[in-house]
Motif scaffolding. Structure first.
Motif, PDB file in Angstrom:
ATOM      1  N   GLU A 127       0.860  -1.181   0.000  1.00  0.00           N
ATOM      2  CA  GLU A 127       0.000   0.000   0.000  1.00  0.00           C
ATOM      3  C   GLU A 127       0.896   1.230   0.000  1.00  0.00           C
ATOM      4  O   GLU A 127       1.810   1.331   0.815  1.00  0.00           O
ATOM      5  CB  GLU A 127      -0.896   0.006   1.236  1.00  0.00           C
ATOM      6  CG  GLU A 127      -1.790   1.237   1.363  1.00  0.00           C
ATOM      7  CD  GLU A 127      -2.713   1.163   2.570  1.00  0.00           C
ATOM      8  OE1 GLU A 127      -2.893   2.200   3.249  1.00  0.00           O
ATOM      9  OE2 GLU A 127      -3.257   0.057   2.832  1.00  0.00           O
ATOM     10  N   VAL A 150      -2.645  -1.120  -3.212  1.00  0.00           N
ATOM     11  CA  VAL A 150      -3.561  -0.062  -2.770  1.00  0.00           C
ATOM     12  C   VAL A 150      -2.877   1.275  -2.997  1.00  0.00           C
ATOM     13  O   VAL A 150      -1.710   1.462  -2.654  1.00  0.00           O
ATOM     14  CB  VAL A 150      -3.928  -0.198  -1.268  1.00  0.00           C
ATOM     15  CG1 VAL A 150      -4.832   0.951  -0.825  1.00  0.00           C
ATOM     16  CG2 VAL A 150      -4.601  -1.531  -0.993  1.00  0.00           C
ATOM     17  N   SER A 152      -3.136   5.135  -1.938  1.00  0.00           N
ATOM     18  CA  SER A 152      -3.766   5.965  -0.904  1.00  0.00           C
ATOM     19  C   SER A 152      -3.219   7.385  -0.930  1.00  0.00           C
ATOM     20  O   SER A 152      -2.012   7.594  -1.130  1.00  0.00           O
ATOM     21  CB  SER A 152      -3.529   5.331   0.476  1.00  0.00           C
ATOM     22  OG  SER A 152      -4.129   6.107   1.496  1.00  0.00           O
ATOM     23  N   LYS A 189      -7.767   4.557  -1.524  1.00  0.00           N
ATOM     24  CA  LYS A 189      -8.044   4.781  -0.101  1.00  0.00           C
ATOM     25  C   LYS A 189      -7.727   6.223   0.274  1.00  0.00           C
ATOM     26  O   LYS A 189      -6.802   6.834  -0.275  1.00  0.00           O
ATOM     27  CB  LYS A 189      -7.162   3.815   0.700  1.00  0.00           C
ATOM     28  CG  LYS A 189      -7.256   3.901   2.212  1.00  0.00           C
ATOM     29  CD  LYS A 189      -6.333   2.832   2.814  1.00  0.00           C
ATOM     30  CE  LYS A 189      -6.326   2.841   4.318  1.00  0.00           C
ATOM     31  NZ  LYS A 189      -5.434   1.792   4.865  1.00  0.00           N
ATOM     32  N   ILE A 217     -11.862   2.703   0.288  1.00  0.00           N
ATOM     33  CA  ILE A 217     -11.676   2.655   1.745  1.00  0.00           C
ATOM     34  C   ILE A 217     -11.536   4.079   2.278  1.00  0.00           C
ATOM     35  O   ILE A 217     -10.724   4.867   1.788  1.00  0.00           O
ATOM     36  CB  ILE A 217     -10.419   1.850   2.133  1.00  0.00           C
ATOM     37  CG1 ILE A 217     -10.467   0.439   1.534  1.00  0.00           C
ATOM     38  CG2 ILE A 217     -10.272   1.761   3.652  1.00  0.00           C
ATOM     39  CD1 ILE A 217      -9.169  -0.353   1.687  1.00  0.00           C
ATOM     40  N   THR A 219     -10.981   6.201   5.978  1.00  0.00           N
ATOM     41  CA  THR A 219     -10.715   6.150   7.411  1.00  0.00           C
ATOM     42  C   THR A 219     -10.990   7.524   8.019  1.00  0.00           C
ATOM     43  O   THR A 219     -10.671   8.556   7.415  1.00  0.00           O
ATOM     44  CB  THR A 219      -9.251   5.749   7.703  1.00  0.00           C
ATOM     45  OG1 THR A 219      -8.365   6.743   7.180  1.00  0.00           O
ATOM     46  CG2 THR A 219      -8.931   4.400   7.090  1.00  0.00           C
ATOM     47  N   SER A 265      -4.991   6.457   8.847  1.00  0.00           N
ATOM     48  CA  SER A 265      -5.115   5.882   7.504  1.00  0.00           C
ATOM     49  C   SER A 265      -4.370   4.566   7.336  1.00  0.00           C
ATOM     50  O   SER A 265      -4.799   3.689   6.593  1.00  0.00           O
ATOM     51  CB  SER A 265      -4.630   6.883   6.450  1.00  0.00           C
ATOM     52  OG  SER A 265      -3.281   7.227   6.671  1.00  0.00           O
ATOM     53  N   HIS A 272      -8.006  -4.161   6.938  1.00  0.00           N
ATOM     54  CA  HIS A 272      -9.016  -3.448   6.137  1.00  0.00           C
ATOM     55  C   HIS A 272      -8.932  -3.832   4.668  1.00  0.00           C
ATOM     56  O   HIS A 272      -9.942  -3.925   3.981  1.00  0.00           O
ATOM     57  CB  HIS A 272      -8.857  -1.952   6.312  1.00  0.00           C
ATOM     58  CG  HIS A 272      -8.943  -1.507   7.742  1.00  0.00           C
ATOM     59  ND1 HIS A 272      -8.251  -0.434   8.255  1.00  0.00           N
ATOM     60  CD2 HIS A 272      -9.641  -2.027   8.795  1.00  0.00           C
ATOM     61  CE1 HIS A 272      -8.514  -0.307   9.529  1.00  0.00           C
ATOM     62  NE2 HIS A 272      -9.341  -1.270   9.890  1.00  0.00           N
ATOM     63  N   TYR A 273      -7.732  -4.090   4.196  1.00  0.00           N
ATOM     64  CA  TYR A 273      -7.559  -4.540   2.814  1.00  0.00           C
ATOM     65  C   TYR A 273      -8.213  -5.902   2.612  1.00  0.00           C
ATOM     66  O   TYR A 273      -8.945  -6.120   1.643  1.00  0.00           O
ATOM     67  CB  TYR A 273      -6.069  -4.618   2.483  1.00  0.00           C
ATOM     68  CG  TYR A 273      -5.773  -5.269   1.149  1.00  0.00           C
ATOM     69  CD1 TYR A 273      -5.840  -4.547  -0.030  1.00  0.00           C
ATOM     70  CD2 TYR A 273      -5.427  -6.628   1.069  1.00  0.00           C
ATOM     71  CE1 TYR A 273      -5.572  -5.127  -1.259  1.00  0.00           C
ATOM     72  CE2 TYR A 273      -5.151  -7.220  -0.143  1.00  0.00           C
ATOM     73  CZ  TYR A 273      -5.231  -6.472  -1.311  1.00  0.00           C
ATOM     74  OH  TYR A 273      -4.969  -7.071  -2.522  1.00  0.00           O
TER      75      TYR A 273
END
Length: 275
Positions: A127, A150, A152, A189, A217, A219, A265, A272-273
């Motif tokens: 990520e 991911v 972000s 994310k 996603i 947060t 985050s 969460h992934y």
């Protein structure tokens, strides 16, 4: 028994810090004075901070140092990969300071780090939590071409508070960065803080923007001032208010919402992934 267990945890945390020091690495956990550092280190997880530890921007909420940035360390990507392999991590989060002094904002360094990790530990999930790269699509393409699992980028706060909290950043630009990665087919994310003076309706408007951007996603956590020199906490959100934020996000079908006082985050990113 509890005392023995505590000693083991302290020993594990010390060993992790020793690993980072041995590899000459920075973590956002330490640099940003994250409140979850003990729990994450206990679970042998951390968010690696690349491109040095000095930021070219001066966000009023952030605990990362704001000094003259260091020269790029060409060997850093290999050392990050080595640390991840040594620790036996199955999921790694890579972030950085903002490097507006570099032509590509550090995008190539991100890509090299991703590539080194993939070559060293093929099954690890990666990520990346990137700066906005001034919105330059050429820099975003460099990072995305390395194929992180991911992508972000944090919005951090609502649009009306950007001038106060995120000088040098732009809400629309950050949103466009997220939209761009989503259009390219990546899992995307973002994260925000509460308590900087925003209203609940402004948070809901931001969540609407998150939904329209197709973000996977979100947060939401409470802002806690790193020091007295940083922005003060205007409001402490109650568990009920966090629940209200979560309910709104679920109501408009945000795929994954993680909400609570100590949520950050990168906190429990692997969980969460996977969920």
């Amino acid at each position: 028994m509890k005392t023995a267990k505590k000693k083991i945890i302290i020993a594990d945390i010390a060993a992790l810090k020793k690993n980072f020091a041995y590899n000459g690495l920075n973590t956002v956990c330490q640099s940003a004075k994250c409140p979850n550092i003990g729990e994450c280190y206990k679970n042998k997880t951390a968010t690696f901070l690349i491109l040095g530890k000095n930021c070219t921007r001066a966000c009023a909420f952030c605990g990362v140092d704001k000094f003259t940035p260091e020269p790029l360390d060409a060997d850093e990507p290999k050392r990050v990969a080595r640390a991840i392999k040594d620790l036996g991590l199955s999921y790694s989060v890579i972030t950085s300071v903002t490097r507006d002094d570099l032509p590509d904002g550090g995008a190539e360094h991100f890509a090299r780090t991703i590539t080194e990790i993939k070559n060293s530990i093929p099954n690890v999930k990666i990520e990346v939590l990137v700066p906005d790269f001034k919105g330059e699509q050429s820099s975003l393409n460099i990072v995305l071409a390395a194929k992180p699992d991911v992508f972000s980028h944090n919005l951090e706060t609502v649009a009306p508070l950007y001038n106060m909290a995120r000088k040098g950043a732009d809400y629309k630009r950050s949103l466009d960065v997220l939209k761009y990665a989503k259009r390219k087919g990546f899992k995307v994310k973002t994260g925000i803080m509460t308590g900087l003076g925003e209203t609940l309706s402004q948070i809901f408007n931001l969540i609407d923007d998150v939904k329209n951007a197709g973000i996977d996603i979100l947060t939401v956590g409470q802002y806690l001032a790193p020091t007295k020199k940083h922005l003060p906490v205007v409001k402490e959100y109650s568990p009920k208010e966090f629940e209200e934020i979560e309910k709104y996000a679920l109501k408009i079908n945000i795929p994954k919402i993680v909400c609570g006082r100590y949520v950050r985050s990168s906190y429990l990113a692997e969980k969460h992934y996977n969920s």
